[in-house]
Motif scaffolding. Structure first.
Motif, PDB file in Angstrom:
ATOM      1  N   GLY A 143      39.775  33.562  45.834  1.00 31.95           N
ATOM      2  CA  GLY A 143      39.735  32.448  44.900  1.00 31.95           C
ATOM      3  C   GLY A 143      38.719  31.396  45.319  1.00 31.95           C
ATOM      4  O   GLY A 143      37.972  30.862  44.485  1.00 31.95           O
ATOM      5  N   VAL A 144      38.674  31.083  46.618  1.00 25.31           N
ATOM      6  CA  VAL A 144      37.682  30.124  47.127  1.00 25.31           C
ATOM      7  C   VAL A 144      36.273  30.642  46.869  1.00 25.31           C
ATOM      8  O   VAL A 144      35.386  29.902  46.437  1.00 25.31           O
ATOM      9  CB  VAL A 144      37.902  29.877  48.631  1.00 25.31           C
ATOM     10  N   ASP A 145      36.070  31.939  47.105  1.00 25.62           N
ATOM     11  CA  ASP A 145      34.757  32.537  46.873  1.00 25.62           C
ATOM     12  C   ASP A 145      34.383  32.478  45.400  1.00 25.62           C
ATOM     13  O   ASP A 145      33.234  32.184  45.041  1.00 25.62           O
ATOM     14  CB  ASP A 145      34.759  33.988  47.364  1.00 25.62           C
ATOM     15  N   LEU A 147      35.438  30.275  43.076  1.00 28.74           N
ATOM     16  CA  LEU A 147      35.119  28.906  42.683  1.00 28.74           C
ATOM     17  C   LEU A 147      33.754  28.490  43.207  1.00 28.74           C
ATOM     18  O   LEU A 147      33.012  27.752  42.536  1.00 28.74           O
ATOM     19  CB  LEU A 147      36.194  27.944  43.188  1.00 28.74           C
ATOM     20  N   THR A 148      33.411  28.972  44.390  1.00 31.96           N
ATOM     21  CA  THR A 148      32.086  28.682  44.938  1.00 31.96           C
ATOM     22  C   THR A 148      31.004  29.324  44.084  1.00 31.96           C
ATOM     23  O   THR A 148      29.967  28.712  43.788  1.00 31.96           O
ATOM     24  CB  THR A 148      31.970  29.189  46.381  1.00 31.96           C
ATOM     25  N   ARG A 149      31.244  30.554  43.643  1.00 32.39           N
ATOM     26  CA  ARG A 149      30.257  31.278  42.838  1.00 32.39           C
ATOM     27  C   ARG A 149      30.023  30.628  41.486  1.00 32.39           C
ATOM     28  O   ARG A 149      28.923  30.709  40.934  1.00 32.39           O
ATOM     29  CB  ARG A 149      30.692  32.730  42.652  1.00 32.39           C
ATOM     30  N   VAL A 150      31.045  29.997  40.929  1.00 30.22           N
ATOM     31  CA  VAL A 150      30.861  29.335  39.630  1.00 30.22           C
ATOM     32  C   VAL A 150      30.355  27.908  39.788  1.00 30.22           C
ATOM     33  O   VAL A 150      30.263  27.166  38.808  1.00 30.22           O
ATOM     34  CB  VAL A 150      32.168  29.346  38.791  1.00 30.22           C
ATOM     35  N   GLY A 151      30.026  27.517  41.010  1.00 29.14           N
ATOM     36  CA  GLY A 151      29.373  26.230  41.234  1.00 29.14           C
ATOM     37  C   GLY A 151      30.286  25.056  41.436  1.00 29.14           C
ATOM     38  O   GLY A 151      29.874  23.906  41.233  1.00 29.14           O
ATOM     39  N   ILE A 152      31.525  25.286  41.858  1.00 34.18           N
ATOM     40  CA  ILE A 152      32.442  24.179  42.140  1.00 34.18           C
ATOM     41  C   ILE A 152      32.320  23.813  43.617  1.00 34.18           C
ATOM     42  O   ILE A 152      32.607  24.636  44.495  1.00 34.18           O
ATOM     43  CB  ILE A 152      33.899  24.557  41.800  1.00 34.18           C
ATOM     44  N   PRO A 153      31.901  22.578  43.936  1.00 33.64           N
ATOM     45  CA  PRO A 153      31.758  22.185  45.343  1.00 33.64           C
ATOM     46  C   PRO A 153      33.103  21.995  46.031  1.00 33.64           C
ATOM     47  O   PRO A 153      34.113  21.697  45.375  1.00 33.64           O
ATOM     48  CB  PRO A 153      30.993  20.858  45.254  1.00 33.64           C
ATOM     49  N   ASP A 154      33.108  22.178  47.350  1.00 31.99           N
ATOM     50  CA  ASP A 154      34.322  22.011  48.151  1.00 31.99           C
ATOM     51  C   ASP A 154      35.480  22.819  47.549  1.00 31.99           C
ATOM     52  O   ASP A 154      36.560  22.286  47.267  1.00 31.99           O
ATOM     53  CB  ASP A 154      34.688  20.525  48.234  1.00 31.99           C
ATOM     54  N   ARG A 173      34.684  26.076  34.325  1.00 35.42           N
ATOM     55  CA  ARG A 173      34.210  26.974  35.380  1.00 35.42           C
ATOM     56  C   ARG A 173      35.376  27.727  36.015  1.00 35.42           C
ATOM     57  O   ARG A 173      35.253  28.897  36.380  1.00 35.42           O
ATOM     58  CB  ARG A 173      33.453  26.190  36.439  1.00 35.42           C
ATOM     59  N   VAL A 174      36.519  27.041  36.144  1.00 32.27           N
ATOM     60  CA  VAL A 174      37.712  27.713  36.687  1.00 32.27           C
ATOM     61  C   VAL A 174      38.127  28.856  35.767  1.00 32.27           C
ATOM     62  O   VAL A 174      38.470  29.954  36.235  1.00 32.27           O
ATOM     63  CB  VAL A 174      38.868  26.708  36.856  1.00 32.27           C
ATOM     64  N   LEU A 175      38.098  28.626  34.449  1.00 33.19           N
ATOM     65  CA  LEU A 175      38.455  29.692  33.510  1.00 33.19           C
ATOM     66  C   LEU A 175      37.489  30.873  33.613  1.00 33.19           C
ATOM     67  O   LEU A 175      37.907  32.034  33.516  1.00 33.19           O
ATOM     68  CB  LEU A 175      38.456  29.159  32.075  1.00 33.19           C
ATOM     69  N   ILE A 176      36.211  30.584  33.812  1.00 32.43           N
ATOM     70  CA  ILE A 176      35.233  31.663  33.986  1.00 32.43           C
ATOM     71  C   ILE A 176      35.541  32.428  35.267  1.00 32.43           C
ATOM     72  O   ILE A 176      35.484  33.668  35.301  1.00 32.43           O
ATOM     73  CB  ILE A 176      33.805  31.103  34.015  1.00 32.43           C
ATOM     74  N   ALA A 177      35.888  31.701  36.328  1.00 35.23           N
ATOM     75  CA  ALA A 177      36.242  32.349  37.599  1.00 35.23           C
ATOM     76  C   ALA A 177      37.460  33.253  37.435  1.00 35.23           C
ATOM     77  O   ALA A 177      37.490  34.377  37.937  1.00 35.23           O
ATOM     78  CB  ALA A 177      36.503  31.291  38.672  1.00 35.23           C
ATOM     79  N   ILE A 178      38.466  32.770  36.710  1.00 39.48           N
ATOM     80  CA  ILE A 178      39.668  33.581  36.478  1.00 39.48           C
ATOM     81  C   ILE A 178      39.313  34.811  35.652  1.00 39.48           C
ATOM     82  O   ILE A 178      39.780  35.924  35.937  1.00 39.48           O
ATOM     83  CB  ILE A 178      40.752  32.733  35.773  1.00 39.48           C
ATOM     84  N   GLY A 179      38.481  34.620  34.630  1.00 42.26           N
ATOM     85  CA  GLY A 179      38.109  35.741  33.769  1.00 42.26           C
ATOM     86  C   GLY A 179      37.372  36.836  34.521  1.00 42.26           C
ATOM     87  O   GLY A 179      37.558  38.022  34.251  1.00 42.26           O
ATOM     88  N   LEU A 180      36.520  36.454  35.472  1.00 38.26           N
ATOM     89  CA  LEU A 180      35.706  37.423  36.198  1.00 38.26           C
ATOM     90  C   LEU A 180      36.287  37.783  37.562  1.00 38.26           C
ATOM     91  O   LEU A 180      35.639  38.478  38.344  1.00 38.26           O
ATOM     92  CB  LEU A 180      34.285  36.875  36.372  1.00 38.26           C
ATOM     93  N   ALA A 181      37.517  37.333  37.854  1.00 40.28           N
ATOM     94  CA  ALA A 181      38.118  37.535  39.176  1.00 40.28           C
ATOM     95  C   ALA A 181      38.192  38.997  39.575  1.00 40.28           C
ATOM     96  O   ALA A 181      37.969  39.352  40.737  1.00 40.28           O
ATOM     97  CB  ALA A 181      39.509  36.900  39.215  1.00 40.28           C
ATOM     98  N   CYS A 182      38.512  39.857  38.626  1.00 43.40           N
ATOM     99  CA  CYS A 182      38.695  41.276  38.934  1.00 43.40           C
ATOM    100  C   CYS A 182      37.528  42.122  38.431  1.00 43.40           C
ATOM    101  O   CYS A 182      37.659  43.342  38.288  1.00 43.40           O
ATOM    102  CB  CYS A 182      40.017  41.771  38.342  1.00 43.40           C
ATOM    103  N   GLU A 183      36.409  41.461  38.148  1.00 44.68           N
ATOM    104  CA  GLU A 183      35.205  42.135  37.671  1.00 44.68           C
ATOM    105  C   GLU A 183      35.502  43.061  36.490  1.00 44.68           C
ATOM    106  O   GLU A 183      35.302  44.277  36.553  1.00 44.68           O
ATOM    107  CB  GLU A 183      34.536  42.911  38.809  1.00 44.68           C
TER     108      GLU A 183
END
Length: 341
Positions: A143-145, A147-154, A173-183
């Motif tokens: 999850g940390v990785d 959020l980092t990939r979608v450009g969320i700092p810290d 960006r969080v929603l995009i991260a969740i959507g792409l979490a499992c590729e």
């Protein structure tokens, strides 16, 4: 954390939608069609846009594909074939396995799509744990990785925060991260930049574009903004009042729109090279000004090119030279060029 996937032949569509119709109406009341015999294919790695004003049936189409429409008062017919399996006939458990892992969706309103009383980290990690079968600590690290990939700092700190503590752009960006979490192999993005300002829109779209390219996912973009389509999608389906009225590849559609509705959408886009103070050219009327497709062309009440034929019978969707058009009096030549930006 890899998962076995069913292979798709290069010549086989990843998603094939055939004559999809969605009708709403309670028992004893006359139902109405929100989606009316819509068909399209998405190939592996393809980026397809469905474009139209609010109320045209775009989001309902996406929800029907995902199996997220309510069962009460809704009639869904047609076929939605994902790798040869009809999603409309899948049971709840089978659809639950596909959602998130094979097919994912980014919704248009992050404030209502994210649970306000659950931390960001838990919402991201839940998807990872469910589909990838990893430990809680591994899911948190992933999850940390993400959020980092979608450009969320810290990202580590943000994982412990709640949705209200993030800006609108970060929540999206969080929603995009969740959507792409499992590729997933197919990502559906439903108006992912609607509530964002122009600068944040551009940033979010760039993130989406890069991540979709990295995962080689097919993309179905639902939007009313042809400016978004220009930089992100390969092919376009223009939708009006529940039906596809025009389809073509992006370059051809922008260079030579044929349907008056497509031309109207293009003319309403602001241009940087327009003289200062020049007014935009909106499509006259409202999407509610329509006639049933069974009687004629639904766009006729708003169309400057209409004739008696348009209100007497419905135009068929005709295929010709790689594009499809549903219109008796399409734009041609100079008229088409005037409509294009």
């Amino acid at each position: 954390m890899s998962r076995a996937r069913t292979a798709t032949r290069p010549d086989e569509p990843l998603l094939s939608v055939r004559d999809l119709s969605v009708r709403f109406g309670l028992r004893g009341q006359e139902s109405f069609a929100a989606v009316d015999e819509v068909s399209f294919d998405i190939n592996p790695g393809q980026h397809l846009a469905i474009v139209g004003e609010s109320g045209s049936g775009k989001s309902v189409t996406a929800l029907a594909v995902m199996g997220l429409l309510p069962s009460r008062g809704v009639q869904v017919s047609g076929e939605v074939l994902y790798r040869g399996t009809d999603l409309l006939t899948c049971d709840r458990r089978a659809m639950s396995r596909l959602r998130g892992s094979e097919i994912a969706m980014v919704f248009q309103d992050p404030m209502t799509s994210l649970n306000p009383v659950v931390t960001i980290g838990r919402q991201v990690a839940e998807v990872v744990q469910r589909h990838l079968k990893v430990s809680r600590s591994e899911a948190f690290e992933r999850g940390v990785d993400l959020l980092t990939r979608v450009g969320i700092p810290d990202a580590g700190r943000r994982m412990k925060e709640y949705p209200h503590q993030l800006s609108g752009g970060m929540r999206q960006r969080v929603l995009i991260a969740i959507g792409l979490a499992c590729e997933p192999k197919l990502l559906i993005a439903d108006e992912p930049t609607t509530a964002l300002d122009v600068t944040i829109q551009a940033q979010v779209l760039e993130v989406l574009k890069e991540l979709v390219a990295d995962t080689d996912a097919a993309l179905l973009m639902i939007t009313h903004d042809l400016g978004v389509v220009a930089g992100l999608c390969d092919d376009v389906r223009v939708m009006y009042s529940g039906r596809i009225v025009e389809s073509a590849d992006r370059d051809r559609l922008f260079a030579e729109p044929r349907h008056p509705y497509t031309g109207g959408l293009l003319r309403s886009i602001p241009r940087l090279d327009s003289p200062r103070g020049q007014r935009l050219t909106p499509i006259p009327g409202s999407p509610t000004q329509t006639i049933p497709w069974e009687q004629g062309c639904a766009f006729a009440p708003r169309c400057a090119h209409r004739a008696d034929q348009c209100t007497d019978s419905a135009p068929p969707l005709e295929q010709s030279e790689g594009r499809a058009l549903r219109c008796f009096h399409p734009l041609t030549g100079a008229a088409s060029q005037q409509e294009a930006p």
